[in-house]
Structures are given as C-alpha cells and as structure tokens.
Design a protein around this motif. Sequence first.
Motif, PDB file in Angstrom:
ATOM      1  N   ASP A 167      16.223  -1.500   0.731  1.00 28.59           N
ATOM      2  CA  ASP A 167      17.581  -2.007   0.540  1.00 28.59           C
ATOM      3  C   ASP A 167      17.766  -3.239   1.415  1.00 28.59           C
ATOM      4  O   ASP A 167      16.867  -3.647   2.160  1.00 28.59           O
ATOM      5  CB  ASP A 167      18.633  -0.934   0.869  1.00 28.59           C
ATOM      6  N   ALA A 168      18.971  -3.813   1.356  1.00 33.29           N
ATOM      7  CA  ALA A 168      19.242  -5.059   2.066  1.00 33.29           C
ATOM      8  C   ALA A 168      19.197  -4.890   3.578  1.00 33.29           C
ATOM      9  O   ALA A 168      18.979  -5.858   4.304  1.00 33.29           O
ATOM     10  CB  ALA A 168      20.598  -5.612   1.635  1.00 33.29           C
ATOM     11  N   ASP A 169      19.426  -3.683   4.065  1.00 34.73           N
ATOM     12  CA  ASP A 169      19.440  -3.432   5.505  1.00 34.73           C
ATOM     13  C   ASP A 169      18.086  -2.968   6.038  1.00 34.73           C
ATOM     14  O   ASP A 169      17.947  -2.747   7.242  1.00 34.73           O
ATOM     15  CB  ASP A 169      20.506  -2.384   5.847  1.00 34.73           C
ATOM     16  N   SER A 170      17.135  -2.801   5.162  1.00 32.52           N
ATOM     17  CA  SER A 170      15.838  -2.272   5.579  1.00 32.52           C
ATOM     18  C   SER A 170      14.983  -3.368   6.206  1.00 32.52           C
ATOM     19  O   SER A 170      14.896  -4.491   5.696  1.00 32.52           O
ATOM     20  CB  SER A 170      15.104  -1.669   4.381  1.00 32.52           C
ATOM     21  N   LEU A 171      14.348  -3.032   7.325  1.00 27.50           N
ATOM     22  CA  LEU A 171      13.414  -3.956   7.956  1.00 27.50           C
ATOM     23  C   LEU A 171      11.997  -3.746   7.442  1.00 27.50           C
ATOM     24  O   LEU A 171      11.184  -4.668   7.443  1.00 27.50           O
ATOM     25  CB  LEU A 171      13.435  -3.769   9.475  1.00 27.50           C
ATOM     26  N   ALA A 172      11.694  -2.532   7.026  1.00 29.98           N
ATOM     27  CA  ALA A 172      10.338  -2.201   6.569  1.00 29.98           C
ATOM     28  C   ALA A 172      10.184  -2.519   5.084  1.00 29.98           C
ATOM     29  O   ALA A 172      11.129  -2.454   4.308  1.00 29.98           O
ATOM     30  CB  ALA A 172      10.041  -0.729   6.826  1.00 29.98           C
ATOM     31  N   PHE A 173       8.972  -2.853   4.713  1.00 34.95           N
ATOM     32  CA  PHE A 173       8.684  -3.148   3.312  1.00 34.95           C
ATOM     33  C   PHE A 173       7.302  -2.624   2.952  1.00 34.95           C
ATOM     34  O   PHE A 173       6.460  -2.373   3.823  1.00 34.95           O
ATOM     35  CB  PHE A 173       8.768  -4.658   3.038  1.00 34.95           C
ATOM     36  N   THR A 174       7.082  -2.458   1.660  1.00 30.73           N
ATOM     37  CA  THR A 174       5.759  -2.119   1.142  1.00 30.73           C
ATOM     38  C   THR A 174       5.233  -3.309   0.354  1.00 30.73           C
ATOM     39  O   THR A 174       5.993  -4.168  -0.093  1.00 30.73           O
ATOM     40  CB  THR A 174       5.810  -0.883   0.225  1.00 30.73           C
ATOM     41  N   CYS A 175       3.927  -3.370   0.190  1.00 26.42           N
ATOM     42  CA  CYS A 175       3.293  -4.434  -0.583  1.00 26.42           C
ATOM     43  C   CYS A 175       2.950  -3.916  -1.972  1.00 26.42           C
ATOM     44  O   CYS A 175       2.434  -2.799  -2.125  1.00 26.42           O
ATOM     45  CB  CYS A 175       2.023  -4.918   0.110  1.00 26.42           C
ATOM     46  N   VAL A 176       3.256  -4.710  -2.972  1.00 21.31           N
ATOM     47  CA  VAL A 176       3.007  -4.347  -4.364  1.00 21.31           C
ATOM     48  C   VAL A 176       2.233  -5.477  -5.032  1.00 21.31           C
ATOM     49  O   VAL A 176       2.570  -6.650  -4.859  1.00 21.31           O
ATOM     50  CB  VAL A 176       4.326  -4.104  -5.126  1.00 21.31           C
ATOM     51  N   VAL A 177       1.203  -5.131  -5.786  1.00 26.00           N
ATOM     52  CA  VAL A 177       0.477  -6.087  -6.617  1.00 26.00           C
ATOM     53  C   VAL A 177       0.743  -5.718  -8.067  1.00 26.00           C
ATOM     54  O   VAL A 177       0.621  -4.545  -8.450  1.00 26.00           O
ATOM     55  CB  VAL A 177      -1.034  -6.073  -6.317  1.00 26.00           C
ATOM     56  N   CYS A 178       1.127  -6.699  -8.881  1.00 24.51           N
ATOM     57  CA  CYS A 178       1.479  -6.392 -10.272  1.00 24.51           C
ATOM     58  C   CYS A 178       0.996  -7.487 -11.213  1.00 24.51           C
ATOM     59  O   CYS A 178       0.688  -8.602 -10.801  1.00 24.51           O
ATOM     60  CB  CYS A 178       2.991  -6.201 -10.410  1.00 24.51           C
ATOM     61  N   ASN A 179       0.952  -7.121 -12.492  1.00 27.72           N
ATOM     62  CA  ASN A 179       0.620  -8.049 -13.570  1.00 27.72           C
ATOM     63  C   ASN A 179       1.806  -8.104 -14.523  1.00 27.72           C
ATOM     64  O   ASN A 179       2.008  -7.188 -15.322  1.00 27.72           O
ATOM     65  CB  ASN A 179      -0.636  -7.586 -14.313  1.00 27.72           C
ATOM     66  N   PRO A 180       2.650  -9.154 -14.456  1.00 23.78           N
ATOM     67  CA  PRO A 180       3.831  -9.219 -15.317  1.00 23.78           C
ATOM     68  C   PRO A 180       3.512  -9.222 -16.809  1.00 23.78           C
ATOM     69  O   PRO A 180       4.332  -8.772 -17.607  1.00 23.78           O
ATOM     70  CB  PRO A 180       4.493 -10.540 -14.899  1.00 23.78           C
ATOM     71  N   ALA A 181       2.345  -9.721 -17.190  1.00 20.39           N
ATOM     72  CA  ALA A 181       2.001  -9.803 -18.612  1.00 20.39           C
ATOM     73  C   ALA A 181       1.791  -8.428 -19.216  1.00 20.39           C
ATOM     74  O   ALA A 181       2.103  -8.190 -20.392  1.00 20.39           O
ATOM     75  CB  ALA A 181       0.757 -10.662 -18.806  1.00 20.39           C
ATOM     76  N   THR A 182       1.238  -7.498 -18.438  1.00 22.26           N
ATOM     77  CA  THR A 182       0.974  -6.143 -18.931  1.00 22.26           C
ATOM     78  C   THR A 182       1.904  -5.110 -18.303  1.00 22.26           C
ATOM     79  O   THR A 182       1.871  -3.948 -18.690  1.00 22.26           O
ATOM     80  CB  THR A 182      -0.477  -5.738 -18.632  1.00 22.26           C
ATOM     81  N   GLU A 183       2.700  -5.530 -17.315  1.00 24.85           N
ATOM     82  CA  GLU A 183       3.642  -4.670 -16.593  1.00 24.85           C
ATOM     83  C   GLU A 183       2.943  -3.517 -15.875  1.00 24.85           C
ATOM     84  O   GLU A 183       3.499  -2.429 -15.725  1.00 24.85           O
ATOM     85  CB  GLU A 183       4.742  -4.157 -17.525  1.00 24.85           C
ATOM     86  N   LYS A 184       1.723  -3.777 -15.415  1.00 23.18           N
ATOM     87  CA  LYS A 184       1.014  -2.803 -14.588  1.00 23.18           C
ATOM     88  C   LYS A 184       1.185  -3.183 -13.119  1.00 23.18           C
ATOM     89  O   LYS A 184       1.321  -4.366 -12.793  1.00 23.18           O
ATOM     90  CB  LYS A 184      -0.469  -2.749 -14.961  1.00 23.18           C
ATOM     91  N   TRP A 185       1.160  -2.183 -12.241  1.00 19.59           N
ATOM     92  CA  TRP A 185       1.434  -2.438 -10.838  1.00 19.59           C
ATOM     93  C   TRP A 185       0.738  -1.424  -9.942  1.00 19.59           C
ATOM     94  O   TRP A 185       0.372  -0.330 -10.361  1.00 19.59           O
ATOM     95  CB  TRP A 185       2.938  -2.407 -10.569  1.00 19.59           C
TER      96      TRP A 185
END
Length: 394
Positions: free
Chosen positions: A125-143
Amino acid sequence: MASGSKDIRRQPKPADRLTEDLLVEILSRVPYKSLCRFKCVCRRWRSIISHPDHCKVLAQYHLQALAGFLYRTHDHNFSLVHNFATVSVGGRPIINPCLPFLPNCRLFNIVDSCNGLLLCRRFADADSLAFTCVVCNPATEKWVVLPGRFKKMRTARLGFDPAISSHFHVFQFVEHGVPNSDGFMDDGGDDYGDGHVEGVEIYSSITGVWSHKDNGWDFPATIVTDSKSVFLNGFLHLLAIEYSVVLAVDVEGSTWRVIPLPHDEDAPIINTDVGFIDLSRGCLYFANTDDYEEYKLSIWVLEDYSSEVWILKHSVRYLNLFGVNNVHLGQGYDIVAIHLERSTIFLVYGHDKVLMSYEMDSGKVQFIHDLGHGTDEPYIPYVPLYSESLADGY
C-alpha cells in the motif's frame, strides 16, 4: 457415388504420412506465431510441437520490434499514473501500462525491461516501506514473484535473452549508504553514503534463490542512477558515474569487467555528460556529447566485443537535430533507446518532453508524441515477447 466419397474421406491425409523427424524438420523453419496456430491442427502436431525433446529445434519465442515506452506522470492528487507511448505516430498502446493482470499490485514501480520482460517493485500500500520484486511478460500476462521483501532502493536490473534461455536473472547492487523507499536511512536520518558498489545480489530463475557476490571491480564504482543497462553475452552492462567506463558483471557474479569508453583526454572540451548505452544489431552502442564539439552528438559501436575498440558510427549537430544549439545530454534532452535492428535513435526533448526519433542513415527527424512536461524518468522501452515460457511463472 456416396460410397466412393466415403472411401475418399477415409484415406489418410498427406500430412499424416510424414514421419515425426520429417515433420520436425519442416516445423523448425516456421516462426513461433505460426507454431502456436499449428498446435490446433491435430493432437499429433500439438504433441510434437510441445515435446521437450524438440525445444532446441523449434522456435520457442517471437520477439517483436520496439513498440513504445513506459513512463510515469502524476494526477491532480499527485498519485502515480502509468502511461505508454507508442513509437508510431498516432498509434494506440498495445499494452495496459497499469499491468492489471498482476495480483495485489495497486502500487508498483517499473524498474527495468529486457527483451519483453519487465522488472517491477510491488508495494502492499501507499504507506508500506517494504516491497517485493516481480518479473512479468505483459504480452502473455505471465508473472513471477521473487522471494524476499526489501526496503533499500538499490539499483536493480534485469538480464534476459530468449535466444539463449527461457530463464532470467535479476541483479540488485549492494550500494554504500542507499536510503530506504521512504528516502531515509535505517536510523531515520538522511546522511547518505557515496553509493559505491559493495557487492551484488543475483536472483536466478534456474535456482529460484538469491546469491551474494562481493564487488569484483578494482575500484569503488558508482552506477549512474536510472541509467539504461544492456544484457549482452551473458553480462549485464551499466555506466559508471566516474572513470569513463562501462561496468559489466556476468549472471554468476564470478566475472567482473571494465570496458573503457571512447574518450580523448586531450580534447579541448571537458565533457561531464555520462552518456547512454544500448544494444542494437547485436552490438553494444554508446552515445554522448562529442569531445571536440560541445553541441554535437556522437554515436559509437563496439563491433568486436572482445577487442574493446569503439568505432565511431555517426555524428549529428544539435542544430540539425533540434533546431537549436544550447542543449546538453541530460539537460534539455535525453536518449531513451536505440532501435534493436535499425539505425534509429529515440529521444525525449524539451520542456514538453516530446518523444522523437532520428534516423542516422537518412538524417530524418520525426516528432512522435508530446508526453507532457509532468512526465517522470525513466522512459522504459518495451518490446513485446510472445513465448509460452516464463520460468516458474503463472
């Protein structure tokens, strides 16, 4: 007549008489998009095309030409808005830049792109300091969601070459004195370090884990913030703020290279611009203000990667490019991409951030889109990749 027609229908089709080896030989000459359609011909064809023994022979992906750029603006509430600009005049976006297929991803930043894949930081959310990393392919919508939660806003880049492997690597550089996502250090202060690289964390989709390697360069290198990276020959390449070099590290973190940039120390102009690197026609390119003419852009190519000898590819005066002289790279305009297969440079120019292209062969300048003065860097190039495989993805 009816019985004769029935006999004809019972006869095997010519394609059914092809042996598997011969069919694979024929299909090996077919592009990936056609292979996807041919899976619907019959069960036998689908089984042959999908069989793992044939992966090295049959096309496994289709990488299109540069489609456009992902960039950011802010709305009237100062909320982040994701945008996409095509490289064709009047063209429509081919992807939704909000990436709606990603789960629990209302707040994210796109960090990097490489051969059709995007690297994103996803916040809860907007108040969160922590994040995760995501790798995705928008053409196939795989992530794929990478393991771990992070707070440090380290330089992170993506390495992926579908011609070599369906697997990808993510590089997060451990830098001295890098703040958290809220802009502060762990102690709540804002006393940052100099940002030099102390090591790198590398995620491999082959192993599914992160591995740490200490800095293998022989000096305290600092990576240019938001600089374009290039993944070539199994190495990630980035620009250093000082020393006029390209920094490179392989996917194992075992080999660290330093490639000197073309620079004449006896030139009359002291060039403080860091320049721009990209990949085109399988070679590393470098563009920067000319050493001898302040209002001129020079483009160099490293045709022989092992030689580290740069060849001047093209030069153009700013007067011919923009109609004015008093601009500098990074101050007045930015280079955002060099076309993968053509001698075309893409730039963002002026107060209104106009996306434009320049054809090196013909000297033609084309204004494409007015992005608006409120746009934020980076401008991330996107190349659609059509492939069934995103290693360990959904």
